[in-house]
Write a protein that holds these residues in place. Structure first.
Motif, short mmCIF file in Angstrom:
data_model
loop_
_atom_site.label_atom_id
_atom_site.label_comp_id
_atom_site.label_asym_id
_atom_site.label_seq_id
_atom_site.Cartn_x
_atom_site.Cartn_y
_atom_site.Cartn_z
N GLY A 77 1.98 -4.80 9.09
CA GLY A 77 2.62 -3.57 8.65
C GLY A 77 1.57 -2.50 8.48
O GLY A 77 0.53 -2.55 9.12
N THR A 80 0.21 2.95 3.13
CA THR A 80 0.89 4.24 3.08
C THR A 80 0.03 5.36 3.65
O THR A 80 0.54 6.38 4.08
CB THR A 80 1.32 4.61 1.64
OG1 THR A 80 0.18 4.56 0.80
CG2 THR A 80 2.38 3.67 1.14
N GLU A 112 -1.87 -0.63 -4.11
CA GLU A 112 -0.65 -0.97 -3.38
C GLU A 112 -0.58 -2.48 -3.23
O GLU A 112 -1.60 -3.16 -3.31
CB GLU A 112 -0.64 -0.30 -2.00
CG GLU A 112 -0.67 1.20 -2.07
CD GLU A 112 -0.70 1.86 -0.71
OE1 GLU A 112 -0.10 2.93 -0.58
OE2 GLU A 112 -1.33 1.32 0.22
N ILE A 114 1.58 -6.03 -1.25
CA ILE A 114 2.49 -6.60 -0.28
C ILE A 114 2.92 -7.98 -0.77
O ILE A 114 2.23 -8.60 -1.57
CB ILE A 114 1.83 -6.77 1.11
CG1 ILE A 114 0.56 -7.61 0.99
CG2 ILE A 114 1.59 -5.43 1.77
CD1 ILE A 114 -0.01 -8.07 2.31
N SER A 118 6.29 -12.10 3.50
CA SER A 118 7.13 -11.18 4.27
C SER A 118 6.22 -10.20 4.97
O SER A 118 5.04 -10.11 4.68
CB SER A 118 8.12 -10.46 3.36
OG SER A 118 7.43 -9.64 2.45
N GLY A 120 5.62 -6.13 6.66
CA GLY A 120 6.04 -4.76 6.91
C GLY A 120 6.07 -3.83 5.72
O GLY A 120 5.80 -2.66 5.88
N THR A 121 6.41 -4.30 4.53
CA THR A 121 6.62 -3.37 3.43
C THR A 121 5.43 -3.36 2.49
O THR A 121 5.01 -4.38 1.98
CB THR A 121 7.88 -3.75 2.63
OG1 THR A 121 8.98 -3.80 3.54
CG2 THR A 121 8.16 -2.75 1.54
N ILE A 122 4.88 -2.17 2.26
CA ILE A 122 3.83 -1.97 1.27
C ILE A 122 4.48 -1.25 0.09
O ILE A 122 5.36 -0.41 0.28
CB ILE A 122 2.64 -1.17 1.84
CG1 ILE A 122 1.49 -1.12 0.85
CG2 ILE A 122 3.02 0.22 2.22
CD1 ILE A 122 0.39 -2.08 1.18
N ASN A 123 4.11 -1.62 -1.12
CA ASN A 123 4.72 -1.06 -2.31
C ASN A 123 3.67 -0.49 -3.25
O ASN A 123 2.55 -1.00 -3.33
CB ASN A 123 5.48 -2.17 -3.07
CG ASN A 123 6.53 -2.82 -2.21
OD1 ASN A 123 7.56 -2.26 -1.95
ND2 ASN A 123 6.25 -4.04 -1.74
#
Length: 179
Positions: A77, A80, A112, A114, A118, A120-123
């Protein structure tokens, strides 16, 4: 010297068998070897890399490789924003990977995360106590500690986070010298 038992063991009795070098339990009829297994040792085989620089710009790429086999890194992924120097704060638990600090085009204080299994998504996790790049990160299964770094001079700052929650880093103390 080992001496034989004078009585028949009761179900649930345990012993260390010196002949086989194994721990055993009596099941009421016979001695049975105990097996110890934890999925903790057999999961979490991914290695994650993030950020970087390619001679013209900061990279936002996150890649992973399966450590239990040979092969190339695969796209996971994206961060940001493109970062270099975020190797400063790479820490993880068995389920969550964190990236803290970095340079893009000035030092940042972002953290950040992950979910490692899973893709693709970084938070957003929170923020460091101050902006910096190029420091170091260490971790246990529950806590990550980020130390040192550069902005614009070397730092002696240490911050910590609890990996399973989100929020800003907390002051952990100071390194013995800035690095």
């Amino acid at each position: 010297m080992e001496y034989p038992s004078l009585d028949k063991p009761t179900a649930g009795a345990t012993r260390f068998n010196t002949d086989s070098a194994k721990l055993e339990i009596y099941d009421g009829n016979q001695w049975v070897s105990l097996s110890f297994f934890s999925s903790w040792w057999t999961t979490g085989t991914r290695a994650i890399c993030a950020g970087g620089y390619d001679d013209s710009s900061n990279l936002d790429v996150i890649d992973y490789v399966n450590m239990s086999s040979t092969g190339n890194f695969t796209d996971f992924g994206n961060l940001t924003t493109g970062l270099q120097g975020c190797t400063f704060g790479n820490t993880s638990s068995r389920t969550r990977g964190l990236f803290a600090g970095g340079y893009a085009p000035s030092n940042v204080d972002t953290i950040e995360f992950i979910s490692i299994q899973s893709m693709g998504t970084i938070n957003d996790f929170g923020n460091l106590t101050d902006s910096r790049a190029d420091g170091g990160g260490v971790c246990s299964t529950t806590r990550g500690v980020f130390g040192g770094g550069y902005d614009p001079s070397q730092k002696d700052v240490m911050d910590y986070i609890t990996t399973a929650s989100t929020g800003n880093a907390v002051d952990f103390g100071n390194l013995s010298q800035a690095s």
